[in-house]
Design an enzyme around this catalytic site. Sequence first.
Site, PDB file in Angstrom:
ATOM      1  CE  LYS A   1      30.793  47.962  -9.383  1.00 25.62           C
ATOM      2  NZ  LYS A   1      31.490  48.192 -10.664  1.00 25.62           N
TER       3      LYS A   1
ATOM      4  NE  ARG B   1      36.757  43.611  -8.629  1.00 27.86           N
ATOM      5  CZ  ARG B   1      36.348  44.468  -7.694  1.00 27.86           C
ATOM      6  NH1 ARG B   1      35.068  44.839  -7.654  1.00 27.86           N
ATOM      7  NH2 ARG B   1      37.197  44.965  -6.809  1.00 27.86           N
TER       8      ARG B   1
END
Length: 283
Positions: free
Chosen positions: A219, A259
């Site tokens: 991210k 994740r």
Amino acid sequence: MSFHRPLVMGVLNVTPDSFSDGGQFSSVNSALDHARLLVMGGANIIDVGGESTRPGADRIAIEEELSRVVPVIEAIHAELLASQNGDVKISIDTMNAATALAAVAAGASIINDVSGGLADPQMIEVAANTGATFIISHWRGFSAQMDQLNTYLDVAADVAQELQLRVDAAVAGGVQRSKIVIDPGLGFAKDQAQNWKLVARLDELEKLGLPILVGASRKRFISGVLDQDLAGGISNSRRDLATAVLTALLLQRKLWAVRVHNVIDTSDAIAIVAALRDAEGKQ
């Protein structure tokens, strides 16, 4: 410090426009091949997503999402049954109740809704009726406008409070509390500094007394600290290494799962920390 070994959730995006792997696994065969690699690398959960939630992403028709994810889930489910690998679970990454319902029918046992049931009011009913594990993420709006929704008094406390409201709604709607997992929603309606503050204060989420999933993989807030001038151009390999380092540092938290896109790097990081903790305990 304590050590907790989380499950590893491997990301399988069957989308043309996801920010780091869009278009790579758009066919059933390529998706199935990648699912095999995820399992071989140590994934306990395969998270199949058919709609990108990258910043600025547009919504797609439910019919399109269904056509992308259902055949892939069916193929993975058949593969897991054939190999008798019942320990690996399939998760559907969706904000649409109809997609979640079809995915569970196809073999998924986990519903991973990044909107926490806010995008589709029928999602809680589907989670309750199917008995699937329901991952509730912190979310304030769709990708196109989420960057304008990041005003907080105290990001960790506010996120925990808003998650509690979604948990209460899910339980009131018939979802068993034992089936609920919470996710801080890193990257959703949070800027770089807010994401890091939230990661540093996951104890606020632990107060809710529920399993926690963390999805930091690749991210922007990670790439932003690697090179602030080239954040958009940071390679996936560098993002994956940084993700694995962050996972290692978070193993003192009671995480249910992490994740990630690169399950090998993350599984290796977990194994190294586990070995160190084991050696310390034997001294």
